[in-house]
Design a protein around this motif. Structure first.
Motif, PDB file in Angstrom:
ATOM      1  N   LYS A  12      -3.590   6.072   8.009  1.00  0.00           N
ATOM      2  CA  LYS A  12      -4.438   4.901   7.778  1.00  0.00           C
ATOM      3  C   LYS A  12      -4.966   4.349   9.090  1.00  0.00           C
ATOM      4  O   LYS A  12      -4.215   4.105  10.032  1.00  0.00           O
ATOM      5  CB  LYS A  12      -3.629   3.814   7.082  1.00  0.00           C
ATOM      6  CG  LYS A  12      -4.360   2.514   6.883  1.00  0.00           C
ATOM      7  CD  LYS A  12      -5.214   2.543   5.639  1.00  0.00           C
ATOM      8  CE  LYS A  12      -5.960   1.233   5.437  1.00  0.00           C
ATOM      9  NZ  LYS A  12      -6.572   1.164   4.110  1.00  0.00           N
ATOM     10  N   SER A  48       4.015  -2.338   5.458  1.00  0.00           N
ATOM     11  CA  SER A  48       3.215  -2.895   4.358  1.00  0.00           C
ATOM     12  C   SER A  48       2.045  -1.980   4.034  1.00  0.00           C
ATOM     13  O   SER A  48       1.715  -1.769   2.861  1.00  0.00           O
ATOM     14  CB  SER A  48       2.688  -4.282   4.722  1.00  0.00           C
ATOM     15  OG  SER A  48       3.749  -5.175   4.913  1.00  0.00           O
ATOM     16  N   THR A  49       1.442  -1.449   5.066  1.00  0.00           N
ATOM     17  CA  THR A  49       0.317  -0.530   4.866  1.00  0.00           C
ATOM     18  C   THR A  49       0.726   0.614   3.934  1.00  0.00           C
ATOM     19  O   THR A  49       0.020   0.951   2.983  1.00  0.00           O
ATOM     20  CB  THR A  49      -0.136   0.049   6.219  1.00  0.00           C
ATOM     21  OG1 THR A  49      -0.452  -1.035   7.088  1.00  0.00           O
ATOM     22  CG2 THR A  49      -1.328   0.955   6.064  1.00  0.00           C
ATOM     23  N   TRP A  52       1.514  -0.819   0.314  1.00  0.00           N
ATOM     24  CA  TRP A  52       0.310  -1.214  -0.429  1.00  0.00           C
ATOM     25  C   TRP A  52      -0.499   0.009  -0.831  1.00  0.00           C
ATOM     26  O   TRP A  52      -1.180  -0.013  -1.864  1.00  0.00           O
ATOM     27  CB  TRP A  52      -0.520  -2.211   0.381  1.00  0.00           C
ATOM     28  CG  TRP A  52       0.067  -3.597   0.347  1.00  0.00           C
ATOM     29  CD1 TRP A  52       1.277  -3.960   0.867  1.00  0.00           C
ATOM     30  CD2 TRP A  52      -0.464  -4.762  -0.283  1.00  0.00           C
ATOM     31  NE1 TRP A  52       1.509  -5.290   0.607  1.00  0.00           N
ATOM     32  CE2 TRP A  52       0.460  -5.811  -0.078  1.00  0.00           C
ATOM     33  CE3 TRP A  52      -1.647  -5.030  -0.985  1.00  0.00           C
ATOM     34  CZ2 TRP A  52       0.239  -7.106  -0.567  1.00  0.00           C
ATOM     35  CZ3 TRP A  52      -1.864  -6.330  -1.450  1.00  0.00           C
ATOM     36  CH2 TRP A  52      -0.927  -7.344  -1.242  1.00  0.00           C
TER      37      TRP A  52
ATOM     38  N   ILE B   9      -3.740  -7.246   3.851  1.00  0.00           N
ATOM     39  CA  ILE B   9      -2.441  -7.558   3.285  1.00  0.00           C
ATOM     40  C   ILE B   9      -2.243  -9.043   3.517  1.00  0.00           C
ATOM     41  O   ILE B   9      -2.205  -9.493   4.657  1.00  0.00           O
ATOM     42  CB  ILE B   9      -1.332  -6.743   3.961  1.00  0.00           C
ATOM     43  CG1 ILE B   9      -1.517  -5.260   3.619  1.00  0.00           C
ATOM     44  CG2 ILE B   9       0.040  -7.229   3.525  1.00  0.00           C
ATOM     45  CD1 ILE B   9      -0.800  -4.323   4.554  1.00  0.00           C
TER      46      ILE B   9
END
Ligand SMILES: Nc1ncnc2c1ncn2[C@@H]1O[C@H](COP(=O)(O)OP(=O)(O)O)[C@@H](O)[C@H]1O
Ligand SMILES: [Mg+2]
Lengths: 260, 284
Positions: A12, A48-49, A52, B9
């Motif tokens: 990412k 988190s990346t 998610w 986020i």
């Protein structure tokens, strides 16, 4: 048997005004059904990346997440997400909050009512159905959000530092609760944290990421017996694992401990 | 703002971004002003009111103030009560009708525009100056023009009311719709929510407190505009009666209407206060 969920070459890059942020690099992961996985790493390493992307809420730059044989490209009914804060809707009372997923999914909550009732009792929220979020403590709110997630019975539960905002005592309580719920329901849980003890306490396997960009540093199996207790976190075995994992995080690579 | 959840986020703990923007009004107008909350409070407020009115009555008599400047409060009150059915109500009906129709039209347009426009930041930037222009221009100024076009009837007044209400509702509601809470939108999306569901279940409730503020301010501005427009021309309505009775130097009637207008304004405020408490009390 093929794994329930796989992360394949996940990469990412975030595009920003000042260029691009490389958050995740070629990460591979296989998760078996019923496993409790903790994803551990310092802040900003891409946990988190990753989560998610696994939830289908965000896209990867390249690579894919596969669940039950199909790539995850958008939110899926088999996945439930628990956020860093309870994320309850302040204009709804507890019961209306718990029924929110049913409302969005347009499914009749009646068959789920007994389960919801049982869950509310289990987490100690029976009798609070008419309370509004602001009338509940942080811990109670997070328990409510756990009930909300379990209410519609998803197969996989993704949790992004769910207890990060709670105090240490409440956090211990919540960890015990999560362990119990996991043992009872047999769900697959992927739990993101930056707290080493929390990760070891909960996980079957601790997945350690390197600092930015997040790469797989090492996967530590944890074979402490269950149910685990808070006391176990003070025992030498546990502390040795903590040290080992901390060293891995600091150096970014796993070096098996030389004989001490 | 369509791409807002693309990659972000949400940072938790600081939810409701954009909610703190400075605007013409804000929610504290509703929550920080303490309306009477108990019978004791109400009793106290009534007592003070009686004293103030009593002092006014006394001052009018003691300083021998001419009735054509300020009649005694008792005379005004008596006039209001005794002449309300035949003298004032027929005109109040008209003012209320103009206010009601103009408000519904203006509020509906303002609300829809706010909901749509906030989804497109560029469009919002382009039209905001015009909205501000509408907010700051007294719509009464347009009434003579409208009368030329539509004649001496209620239509120019209704249009003026709608033009006063619409931008007020729009500007406040926009502030509400702009406070997108990414965490809550992500929550709904994780259950597979459609854009419409995100609007009705997240964005709208989130905006509701500001919408109510907009409706309240809009209704009060609408009332001022209705009365002002009636003063400009026509043969009926409370504004017209104000002009009429002052030209006849019938000051009890004049002040009775002023009192009536004040009561209407306060009722509007109390109604929206109650409405906010009932439907948006989660805020603050
Ligand atoms: N929307 C975004 N735009 C740009 N950079 C981002 C964005 N989201 C996260 N990042 C960056 O990507 C990296 C990983 O972020 P994140 O996955 O939130 O880390 P963690 O959850 O492990 O703390 C961080 O350096 C962060 O600053
Ligand atoms: Mg994070």
């Amino acid at each position: 048997m093929s794994p329930l969920m796989t992360v394949e070459r996940a990469t990412k890059h975030y595009k920003t005004q000042t260029g691009s942020v490389h958050a995740l690099e070629n990460l591979n992961l296989e998760i078996e059904k019923g496993e409790f996985i903790c994803i551990l790493g310092p802040s900003g390493c891409g946990k988190s990346t990753l989560l998610w992307a696994m939830s289908g809420l965000h896209e990867l730059t390249s690579g894919q997440v596969v669940l039950n044989g199909t790539p995850v490209t958008s939110p899926r009914p088999e996945i439930g997400m628990i956020f860093q804060e309870a994320n309850l809707l302040p204009w709804r009372n507890l019961e209306q909050n718990i029924l929110f997923p049913f409302e969005i999914k347009k499914i009749d909550p009646a068959p789920a009512q007994p389960r919801i009732k049982r869950l509310l009792e289990e987490v100690g929220l029976a009798g609070f159905e008419n309370k509004f979020p602001r009338e509940l403590s942080g811990g109670m709110q997070q328990r409510a959000s756990i009930v909300r997630c379990l209410s519609y019975d998803p197969e996989v539960i993704l949790m992004d530092e769910p207890f990060g905002a709670l105090d240490a005592f409440t956090r211990d309580e919540m960890n015990l609760l999560i362990q119990r719920l996991w043992m009872e329901t047999g769900k697959t849980i992927i739990f993101v944290t930056h707290n080493v003890s929390e990760a070891i306490f909960l996980a079957d396997r601790v997945v350690v990421l390197t600092p930015r960009p997040g790469r797989l540093a090492h996967i530590f199996p944890v074979d402490l017996p269950r149910p685990r207790t808070i006391e176990m976190t003070f025992e030498p075995d546990f502390i040795r694992s903590v040290i080992e994992i901390k060293r891995t995080i600091e150096t970014g690579v796993y070096t098996p401990q030389a004989a001490d | 703002m369509a791409s807002e959840l693309r990659d972000t986020i949400p940072t938790f703990g600081e939810s409701g971004e954009g909610g703190d923007e400075v605007d013409l009004t804000n929610w504290s107008a509703l929550t920080s002003s303490n309306l009477a909350s108990s019978w004791r409070d109400i009793g106290l407020i009534a007592l003070v009111a009686v004293i103030v009115i009593g002092l006014a009555e006394f001052a009018v008599k003691a300083f021998n103030i001419k009735p054509y400047i300020l009649p005694a409060p008792s005379a005004i009150g008596r006039t209001l009560v005794t002449r309300f059915p035949d003298l004032f109500w027929p005109h109040m009906k008209i003012t209320l009708m103009e206010l009601g129709i103009g408000f519904v039209i203006g509020a509906a347009i303002g609300l829809v525009l706010a909901a749509v426009v906030t989804q497109f930041p560029l469009v919002e930037k382009i039209i905001t100056p015009y909205i501000l222009l509408l907010v700051t221009t007294p719509m009464i100024a347009l009434v003579p023009l409208l009368i030329l076009r539509f004649g001496f009837n209620s239509i120019p007044r209704i249009i003026a009311v709608a033009l006063a209400v619409g931008p007020m509702v729009m500007i406040n509601s926009s502030t509400g719709f702009r406070r997108t809470d990414l965490a809550k939108i992500a929550l709904a999306k994780s259950y597979g929510a459609s854009t419409l569901q995100i609007f009705t279940k997240i964005r709208f409730p989130l905006a509701l407190p500001m919408i109510i503020v907009g409706l309240m301010v809009g209704a009060i501005f609408g009332m001022l505009t209705a009365v002002g427009a009636e003063m400009v021309g026509g043969k009926n309505g409370l504004g017209n009666q104000l002009m009429y009775w002052s030209s006849m130097v019938k000051m009890e009637n004049f002040y009775a209407i002023i009192l009536l207008l004040a009561l209407m304004g306060v009722s509007i405020y109390i109604f929206f206060y109650w409405f906010g408490k009932k439907y948006a009390s989660w805020q603050a």
